[in-house]
Design a protein around this motif. Structure first.
Motif, PDB file in Angstrom:
ATOM      1  N   ALA A 669       2.329 -16.115  41.460  1.00  0.00           N
ATOM      2  CA  ALA A 669       3.486 -15.233  41.561  1.00  0.00           C
ATOM      3  C   ALA A 669       4.454 -15.718  42.627  1.00  0.00           C
ATOM      4  O   ALA A 669       5.677 -15.605  42.478  1.00  0.00           O
ATOM      5  N   LEU A 670       3.916 -16.284  43.712  1.00  0.00           N
ATOM      6  CA  LEU A 670       4.773 -16.817  44.768  1.00  0.00           C
ATOM      7  C   LEU A 670       5.628 -17.963  44.247  1.00  0.00           C
ATOM      8  O   LEU A 670       6.820 -18.060  44.555  1.00  0.00           O
ATOM      9  N   ALA A 671       5.033 -18.815  43.440  1.00  0.00           N
ATOM     10  CA  ALA A 671       5.802 -19.916  42.854  1.00  0.00           C
ATOM     11  C   ALA A 671       6.894 -19.385  41.931  1.00  0.00           C
ATOM     12  O   ALA A 671       8.037 -19.874  41.935  1.00  0.00           O
ATOM     13  N   ASP A 672       6.563 -18.340  41.140  1.00  0.00           N
ATOM     14  CA  ASP A 672       7.558 -17.749  40.245  1.00  0.00           C
ATOM     15  C   ASP A 672       8.676 -17.069  41.030  1.00  0.00           C
ATOM     16  O   ASP A 672       9.839 -17.078  40.614  1.00  0.00           O
ATOM     17  N   ALA A 673       8.329 -16.488  42.166  1.00  0.00           N
ATOM     18  CA  ALA A 673       9.316 -15.744  42.952  1.00  0.00           C
ATOM     19  C   ALA A 673      10.400 -16.645  43.522  1.00  0.00           C
ATOM     20  O   ALA A 673      11.526 -16.194  43.757  1.00  0.00           O
ATOM     21  N   GLU A 674      10.062 -17.889  43.761  1.00  0.00           N
ATOM     22  CA  GLU A 674      11.043 -18.801  44.344  1.00  0.00           C
ATOM     23  C   GLU A 674      12.269 -18.956  43.449  1.00  0.00           C
ATOM     24  O   GLU A 674      13.378 -19.182  43.936  1.00  0.00           O
ATOM     25  N   SER A 675      12.055 -18.833  42.130  1.00  0.00           N
ATOM     26  CA  SER A 675      13.180 -19.017  41.203  1.00  0.00           C
ATOM     27  C   SER A 675      13.686 -17.700  40.622  1.00  0.00           C
ATOM     28  O   SER A 675      14.522 -17.700  39.716  1.00  0.00           O
ATOM     29  N   LEU A 676      13.195 -16.577  41.126  1.00  0.00           N
ATOM     30  CA  LEU A 676      13.649 -15.292  40.607  1.00  0.00           C
ATOM     31  C   LEU A 676      15.121 -15.097  40.972  1.00  0.00           C
ATOM     32  O   LEU A 676      15.500 -15.214  42.144  1.00  0.00           O
ATOM     33  N   PRO A 677      15.982 -14.783  40.002  1.00  0.00           N
ATOM     34  CA  PRO A 677      17.413 -14.606  40.301  1.00  0.00           C
ATOM     35  C   PRO A 677      17.638 -13.502  41.328  1.00  0.00           C
ATOM     36  O   PRO A 677      16.902 -12.505  41.362  1.00  0.00           O
ATOM     37  N   GLU A 678      18.644 -13.667  42.130  1.00  0.00           N
ATOM     38  CA  GLU A 678      18.915 -12.704  43.204  1.00  0.00           C
ATOM     39  C   GLU A 678      19.176 -11.309  42.653  1.00  0.00           C
ATOM     40  O   GLU A 678      18.812 -10.305  43.285  1.00  0.00           O
ATOM     41  N   GLU A 679      19.784 -11.237  41.462  1.00  0.00           N
ATOM     42  CA  GLU A 679      20.081  -9.924  40.907  1.00  0.00           C
ATOM     43  C   GLU A 679      18.824  -9.165  40.490  1.00  0.00           C
ATOM     44  O   GLU A 679      18.885  -7.965  40.189  1.00  0.00           O
ATOM     45  N   ARG A 680      17.695  -9.852  40.448  1.00  0.00           N
ATOM     46  CA  ARG A 680      16.428  -9.184  40.126  1.00  0.00           C
ATOM     47  C   ARG A 680      15.712  -8.669  41.371  1.00  0.00           C
ATOM     48  O   ARG A 680      14.620  -8.126  41.270  1.00  0.00           O
ATOM     49  N   ILE A 681      16.311  -8.838  42.525  1.00  0.00           N
ATOM     50  CA  ILE A 681      15.756  -8.249  43.742  1.00  0.00           C
ATOM     51  C   ILE A 681      16.336  -6.848  43.871  1.00  0.00           C
ATOM     52  O   ILE A 681      17.541  -6.676  44.024  1.00  0.00           O
ATOM     53  N   ASP A 682      15.499  -5.839  43.788  1.00  0.00           N
ATOM     54  CA  ASP A 682      15.943  -4.450  43.812  1.00  0.00           C
ATOM     55  C   ASP A 682      16.620  -4.113  45.137  1.00  0.00           C
ATOM     56  O   ASP A 682      16.352  -4.748  46.173  1.00  0.00           O
ATOM     57  N   ASP A 683      17.492  -3.084  45.120  1.00  0.00           N
ATOM     58  CA  ASP A 683      18.209  -2.721  46.341  1.00  0.00           C
ATOM     59  C   ASP A 683      17.299  -2.121  47.406  1.00  0.00           C
ATOM     60  O   ASP A 683      17.697  -1.994  48.562  1.00  0.00           O
ATOM     61  N   GLY A 684      16.071  -1.778  47.051  1.00  0.00           N
ATOM     62  CA  GLY A 684      15.112  -1.325  48.047  1.00  0.00           C
ATOM     63  C   GLY A 684      14.170  -2.427  48.497  1.00  0.00           C
ATOM     64  O   GLY A 684      13.231  -2.158  49.270  1.00  0.00           O
ATOM     65  N   ASN A 685      14.416  -3.632  48.027  1.00  0.00           N
ATOM     66  CA  ASN A 685      13.539  -4.761  48.317  1.00  0.00           C
ATOM     67  C   ASN A 685      14.377  -5.882  48.931  1.00  0.00           C
ATOM     68  O   ASN A 685      15.597  -5.802  49.026  1.00  0.00           O
ATOM     69  N   SER A 686      13.733  -6.939  49.355  1.00  0.00           N
ATOM     70  CA  SER A 686      14.408  -8.135  49.857  1.00  0.00           C
ATOM     71  C   SER A 686      13.559  -9.332  49.485  1.00  0.00           C
ATOM     72  O   SER A 686      12.345  -9.207  49.261  1.00  0.00           O
ATOM     73  N   ARG A 687      14.177 -10.482  49.411  1.00  0.00           N
ATOM     74  CA  ARG A 687      13.397 -11.668  49.076  1.00  0.00           C
ATOM     75  C   ARG A 687      12.362 -11.960  50.169  1.00  0.00           C
ATOM     76  O   ARG A 687      11.244 -12.392  49.877  1.00  0.00           O
ATOM     77  N   ALA A 688      12.709 -11.694  51.418  1.00  0.00           N
ATOM     78  CA  ALA A 688      11.754 -11.948  52.501  1.00  0.00           C
ATOM     79  C   ALA A 688      10.509 -11.082  52.353  1.00  0.00           C
ATOM     80  O   ALA A 688       9.381 -11.559  52.519  1.00  0.00           O
ATOM     81  N   TYR A 689      10.703  -9.787  52.047  1.00  0.00           N
ATOM     82  CA  TYR A 689       9.544  -8.909  51.900  1.00  0.00           C
ATOM     83  C   TYR A 689       8.765  -9.262  50.645  1.00  0.00           C
ATOM     84  O   TYR A 689       7.522  -9.232  50.636  1.00  0.00           O
TER      85      TYR A 689
END
Length: 703
Positions: A669-689
């Motif tokens: 999942a960590l490998a997949d997260a690296e390429s997750l589009p920014e718009e798929r990061i919810d407004d209650g979440n952050s890429r760092a978290y």
């Protein structure tokens, strides 16, 4: 969250020992607690008793007086006696509010007030592709009083699990009807000589016992009154009549004997220790005699040893309800200890640097906190998680900036005078509805929809910040404690209802304020409810309120158990799911369970709304890795590369959920997260978290 528009594990080592809140050994994890994480209470906290009043009138009266008083929106007309606090967010709210009384589902029966009295019956349970149905059936209709006039009806008492409805005519009380959660009985006690008639004829089968067969079910009636023609019952003042439905395997004699001891009220006790959280519901009967209570599936595995539940089984939308004999129903669920921080002690230096860089990037991209209670709360939660990650990875510059921004923003929201002139980022007290309402409102929060979802984020953020700034507690406590009182008052108050949203019998909360629905009340985002009690427990701990912290941990543990039992991890082999083609029910009602949301038909939304916002306490969702995999398979599109599968609504949260399958899955999942589009990061979440969560579950804890 509930999108109800018109009406809408690295766990910190804090656990309550019996009813004492104190630091304890790790619960549900082998990871040590980060030293900076807020805990549910300091080690020196006083003993907390489940019988203690939380936020009694004397504690909150001056705080309420200091708040602006305003009714943002009137609640609908209510069938409610003067002096009672409006029962919003209850399983029976639809019975009380609105021009027309709605059906309610005390279980195992369904019940509805009618113009002439009431009707009740066993729901007919069925399932198809997307819905498990068990709606209202008025198989037994009851008229109270003379046939030429309809009685006036209003709720004159309610408590943890029972409701009393008084019927009157020309201002004189005719009698009182009582229904209760888990009770197979409906009782009416006459206040004067009164006639009661039924739409279905009953046949006498024993002295004082009558039965009727309707739609494949046997209903019973027990009374010392005089029954004529099987339908017309004459009662003298003080006499009662109790109706019931026989379950499969139930004995008429057993039910008839219990029926002569009508339930008149209920009360709840709770306790927690490092292993379990225990709920005990006491059913008070008119003479202290034994009654019968139906236990829900989530209760069965943890029932107390002395509970006898061999008196038959009812069908329900939740699965089989086992009938227990006695006046007490007591069960335990695993304790979930509150947490405000991921355990990042096992990360490598490279991972820490990666997170530090990402935190700084996310902080730079952080916009102004939103102005309403839901999105404002989520934006606080997002920043609080960034702050805690920054603390642990040594991003001191980000710690300083986040602490400053959060502190200033919370100072504004926690100003008691904020709404004197302001219209947003502040709170008012509604003296009619008896609760705190934030401005700006969202998703019907002015109607008391979703308060636990909204306010839980405030509790969480305040606790995370105050863990390193104890002085902030004093500034925020006046308003923050009123937010807590809005949800967690117990023991009686003139200003708030007891535990506004939490249903001790079902072990979960209800999201709709007035519940104007034919299928009862509902809750969608079970995970946000868990997050709410986690945040409340953290606030109770950091503010030194042991009684509050104990109560919150009990609700946290109960809600987590019920969320798995009825939203995400239910037993698919249970016959109730035959015909249902999904592995989650994303919207649970009193009378049905839906594979649906208020806001989207996307399959990823059905699961995403049950796992967001993946707070540090969300490891409870990973109890069954195989089920995690099955739920993801139902939620995600098939085909393509794995990373593309998460380019969907709530893809970030589904990646975090996927990590609960184990370290190998977390690494993938960590490998997949690296390429997750920014718009798929919810407004209650952050890429760092997001990355921190996946690294935590993909790395063994230090030591």
């Amino acid at each position: 969250m509930s999108m109800h528009k018109s009406p809408k594990i690295s766990i910190t080592v804090a656990a309550a020992v019996l009813t004492v809140v104190a630091l304890a050994a790790c619960t549900m994890t082998d990871a040590p607690a980060p030293t900076s994480a807020p805990t549910s209470a300091p080690a020196t906290a006083k003993a907390a008793s489940s019988g203690a009043a939380v936020f009694p009138t004397s504690e909150v009266s001056s705080l309420v007086e200091d708040m602006p008083q305003r009714t943002v929106k009137d609640l609908p007309a209510a069938r409610l006696a003067d002096g009672l606090i409006p029962p919003t967010n209850r399983w029976f709210s639809g019975l009380v509010f609105g021009e027309e009384s709605m059906p309610v589902f005390p279980l195992p029966l369904s019940f509805q007030l009618t113009d002439s009295g009431f009707a009740f019956g066993l729901p007919e349970v069925s399932a198809d592709t997307n819905v498990i149905r068990g709606g209202f059936t008025g198989q037994i209709g009851v008229r109270i009083g003379a046939s030429e006039g309809n009685p006036d009806q209003e709720v004159t008492a309610y408590d943890e699990a029972s409701v009393t409805v008084s019927q009157s005519s020309d201002g004189s009380e005719l009698g009182r009807t009582v229904i209760a959660r888990g009770s197979p009985f409906v009782s009416f006690t006459a206040a004067t000589d009164v006639a009661v008639s039924m739409s279905t004829a009953f046949t006498e089968t024993a002295d004082g016992v009558w039965t009727a067969d309707v739609a494949g079910s046997t209903y019973g009636l027990v009374s010392a009154g005089t029954l004529s023609d099987g339908t017309d019952l004459s009662l003298e003042a003080g006499q009662s009549v109790t109706w019931f439905a026989l379950p499969e395997g139930g004995e008429l004699e057993t039910f008839a004997e219990a029926a002569v001891h009508p339930v008149v009220g209920t009360s709840v006790e709770y306790r927690t220790d490092a292993e379990s959280a225990t709920t005990t519901i006491h059913y008070d009967t008119s003479d202290g005699g034994d009654t019968l209570v139906a236990a829900m599936p989530h209760q069965l595995a943890g029932l107390a040893d002395d509970v006898d539940c061999g008196e038959g089984e009812y069908s329900s939308i939740y699965g089989g309800l086992s009938v227990c004999l006695g006046t007490t129903l007591s069960w335990s669920v695993p304790t979930i200890a509150p947490s405000g921080a991921l355990d990042l002690t096992g990360l490598s230096d490279d991972e820490r640097q990666r997170l530090a860089d990402q935190v700084r990037s996310d902080v730079a991209a952080t916009k102004t906190f939103a102005a309403d209670t839901y999105f404002g709360g989520k934006s606080f939660y997002r920043a609080a998680n960034l702050l805690e990650v920054a603390r642990q990875v040594g991003a001191d510059d980000a710690v300083t900036e986040l602490t400053d921004r959060l502190t200033k923003a919370l100072d504004q929201w926690m100003d008691p005078d904020g709404c004197v002139d302001g219209t947003e980022r502040c709170f008012v007290y509604d003296p009619d509805a008896k609760g705190l309402v934030g401005l700006a409102t969202s998703f019907g929060s002015e109607e008391f929809n979703d308060h636990h979802f909204h306010y839980g984020y405030f509790f969480y953020a305040a606790a995370v910040v105050a863990a390193d700034d104890p002085e902030a507690v004093g500034r925020w406590a006046p308003v923050m404690n009123l937010l807590a009182a809005d949800l967690a008052t117990s023991g009686g108050s003139d200003f708030f209802p007891d535990r506004r949203v939490f249903d001790a019998y079902a072990g979960h909360s209800w999201a709709s304020g007035t519940s104007p629905f034919g299928d009862g009340n509902n809750q969608e985002s079970s995970s946000e409810a868990v997050t709410a009690w986690n945040g409340l427990a953290l606030w109770g701990g950091v503010s030194g309120q042991a009684d509050l912290a104990t109560e919150a941990e009990w609700m946290l543990s109960s809600e987590a158990a019920s969320s798995r039992a009825y939203w995400t991890d239910f037993d698919l082999a249970d016959p109730v799911y035959e015909g249902f083609e999904h592995t989650v029910t994303s919207l649970v009602w009193g009378g049905k369970r839906d594979y649906a949301t208020w806001f989207s038909a996307e399959s990823s939304a059905m699961l995403g709304i049950l796992v967001l916002p993946m707070s540090p306490v969300a490891g409870y969702l990973g109890g069954d890795p195989d089920r995690v995999q099955a739920n993801l398979a139902d939620a995600l599109p098939t085909g393509g590369v794995d990373a593309d599968r998460y380019d969907v609504m709530f893809g970030d949260y589904l990646l975090m959920y996927a990590a609960l399958q184990g370290r190998e899955a977390a690494s993938a999942a960590l490998a997949d997260a690296e390429s997750l589009p920014e718009e798929r990061i919810d407004d209650g979440n952050s890429r760092a978290y997001l990355l921190a969560w996946l690294m935590r579950w993909g790395s063994p804890p230090a030591g």
